[in-house]
Design a protein around this motif. Structure first.
Motif, PDB file in Angstrom:
ATOM      1  N   ARG A   1      -3.181 -32.501  12.257  1.00  0.00           N
ATOM      2  CA  ARG A   1      -3.296 -31.090  11.891  1.00  0.00           C
ATOM      3  C   ARG A   1      -2.747 -30.886  10.481  1.00  0.00           C
ATOM      4  O   ARG A   1      -1.966 -31.681   9.984  1.00  0.00           O
TER       5      ARG A   1
ATOM      6  N   ASN B   1     -12.199 -30.072  10.144  1.00  0.00           N
ATOM      7  CA  ASN B   1     -12.556 -28.976  11.031  1.00  0.00           C
ATOM      8  C   ASN B   1     -12.416 -27.651  10.296  1.00  0.00           C
ATOM      9  O   ASN B   1     -11.379 -27.359   9.704  1.00  0.00           O
TER      10      ASN B   1
ATOM     11  N   LYS C   1     -15.695 -21.444  12.044  1.00  0.00           N
ATOM     12  CA  LYS C   1     -16.739 -20.515  11.619  1.00  0.00           C
ATOM     13  C   LYS C   1     -17.226 -19.766  12.840  1.00  0.00           C
ATOM     14  O   LYS C   1     -17.516 -20.366  13.862  1.00  0.00           O
ATOM     15  N   THR C   2     -17.357 -18.481  12.702  1.00  0.00           N
ATOM     16  CA  THR C   2     -17.879 -17.641  13.781  1.00  0.00           C
ATOM     17  C   THR C   2     -17.203 -17.953  15.117  1.00  0.00           C
ATOM     18  O   THR C   2     -17.854 -18.118  16.150  1.00  0.00           O
ATOM     19  N   GLY C   3     -15.920 -18.130  15.080  1.00  0.00           N
ATOM     20  CA  GLY C   3     -15.167 -18.363  16.294  1.00  0.00           C
ATOM     21  C   GLY C   3     -15.283 -19.754  16.874  1.00  0.00           C
ATOM     22  O   GLY C   3     -14.783 -20.013  17.961  1.00  0.00           O
ATOM     23  N   ALA C   4     -15.961 -20.647  16.182  1.00  0.00           N
ATOM     24  CA  ALA C   4     -16.115 -22.004  16.707  1.00  0.00           C
ATOM     25  C   ALA C   4     -15.501 -23.000  15.738  1.00  0.00           C
ATOM     26  O   ALA C   4     -15.506 -22.795  14.529  1.00  0.00           O
ATOM     27  N   ASN C   5     -14.977 -24.069  16.327  1.00  0.00           N
ATOM     28  CA  ASN C   5     -14.517 -25.175  15.500  1.00  0.00           C
ATOM     29  C   ASN C   5     -15.715 -26.014  15.097  1.00  0.00           C
ATOM     30  O   ASN C   5     -16.489 -26.430  15.954  1.00  0.00           O
ATOM     31  N   ASN C   6     -15.876 -26.250  13.828  1.00  0.00           N
ATOM     32  CA  ASN C   6     -16.997 -27.055  13.348  1.00  0.00           C
ATOM     33  C   ASN C   6     -16.483 -28.234  12.553  1.00  0.00           C
ATOM     34  O   ASN C   6     -15.657 -28.081  11.656  1.00  0.00           O
ATOM     35  N   LEU C   7     -16.970 -29.396  12.911  1.00  0.00           N
ATOM     36  CA  LEU C   7     -16.598 -30.613  12.214  1.00  0.00           C
ATOM     37  C   LEU C   7     -17.621 -30.937  11.145  1.00  0.00           C
ATOM     38  O   LEU C   7     -18.823 -30.931  11.412  1.00  0.00           O
ATOM     39  N   PHE C   8     -17.127 -31.238   9.967  1.00  0.00           N
ATOM     40  CA  PHE C   8     -17.999 -31.690   8.889  1.00  0.00           C
ATOM     41  C   PHE C   8     -17.559 -33.097   8.505  1.00  0.00           C
ATOM     42  O   PHE C   8     -16.385 -33.345   8.248  1.00  0.00           O
ATOM     43  N   PHE C   9     -18.531 -33.988   8.480  1.00  0.00           N
ATOM     44  CA  PHE C   9     -18.230 -35.398   8.321  1.00  0.00           C
ATOM     45  C   PHE C   9     -18.472 -35.892   6.914  1.00  0.00           C
ATOM     46  O   PHE C   9     -19.381 -35.435   6.219  1.00  0.00           O
TER      47      PHE C   9
ATOM     48  N   ASP D   1      -8.123 -27.056   8.818  1.00  0.00           N
ATOM     49  CA  ASP D   1      -6.836 -27.058   9.518  1.00  0.00           C
ATOM     50  C   ASP D   1      -6.627 -28.276  10.391  1.00  0.00           C
ATOM     51  O   ASP D   1      -5.566 -28.437  11.013  1.00  0.00           O
ATOM     52  N   TYR D   2      -7.630 -29.116  10.432  1.00  0.00           N
ATOM     53  CA  TYR D   2      -7.567 -30.214  11.395  1.00  0.00           C
ATOM     54  C   TYR D   2      -8.494 -31.299  10.911  1.00  0.00           C
ATOM     55  O   TYR D   2      -9.606 -31.022  10.450  1.00  0.00           O
TER      56      TYR D   2
END
Lengths: 114, 111
Positions: free
Chosen positions: A51, A93, A96-104, A31-32
């Motif tokens: 976004r 972004n 997952k599990t309520g957290a924003n996770n960045l994958f590069f 989403d981001y």
């Protein structure tokens, strides 16, 4: 981790020219998106973000384009300067599990030729 | 204003030795905290993230562990380092409006 790949690992441009760095992502749920610049030995620096409900966003000398149809992201740098030489990463972004996770992605090394 | 501190900046450790890298955030409360690793010439790989004290999620199986003993403290550890643990380790935090901010990184060399 998620797959975020870059088409070109290196890019050389003449000073004053425009640069375009491309990125493909694989997760439709992203989403981001963020572009980072990383200079040698330093942590990533935020450049610009977008976004998923937008297709274009402009900053100072930089523009990010998002094409959700083909899952493609690009960073355009206008009038590239020697100080722009660095590795550029796109990141997506995913929540997952309520957290924003960045994958590069793996990064593109931009070299500006004076 | 919010700041993130990460130390040490560089570290050389022998194979089999323990590891402890610390990251602290100031000026915010209840941040989401992250550990990333970057191998030479590669992108950043998410290792761990935490949404609160004592809550750790691991993204990839490995020789490392993470802990969050306090709200703004995030620790990366290993009991016995491997050569493959060498890399550039980055801590990051986010607040309510995304806003990922990275620390300055720790360059770990396992010899």
């Amino acid at each position: 981790g998620e797959s975020v790949g870059l088409h070109l690992p290196t890019l050389s441009v003449q000073e004053g020219d425009n640069s375009i760095i491309n990125c493909a992502y694989s997760n439709s749920a992203s989403d981001y998106f963020i572009w980072y610049k990383q200079e040698s030995g330093k942590g990533p620096q935020f450049i610009i973000d977008i976004r998923s409900n937008m297709d274009k966003r402009q900053g100072q000398r930089v523009t990010v384009l998002l094409n959700k149809t083909v899952k493609h992201l690009s960073l355009q740098i206008a009038a590239t300067q020697p100080g722009d030489s660095a590795v550029y990463f796109c990141a997506e972004n995913i929540v997952k599990t309520g957290a924003n996770n960045l994958f590069f992605g793996t990064g593109t090394r931009l070299t500006v030729i004076p | 204003s919010q700041t993130i501190h990460q130390w040490p900046a560089t570290l050389v450790q022998p194979v089999g030795s323990p590891l402890s890298l610390e990251c602290t955030v100031e000026g915010t409360s209840n941040p989401n905290l992250y550990w990333y690793r970057q191998a030479a010439g590669r992108g950043l790989q998410l290792l761990f993230y935490s949404v609160g004290i004592g809550q750790i999620s691991s993204e990839v199986p490995q020789n490392l562990s993470a802990s969050r003993p306090q709200d703004r403290q995030f620790i990366l550890s290993s009991k016995k380092l491997l050569l493959s643990d060498s890399g550039f380790y980055l801590c990051a935090w986010t607040g309510i409006n995304y806003g990922y901010t990275f620390g300055s990184g720790t360059r770990l060399t396992v010899v």
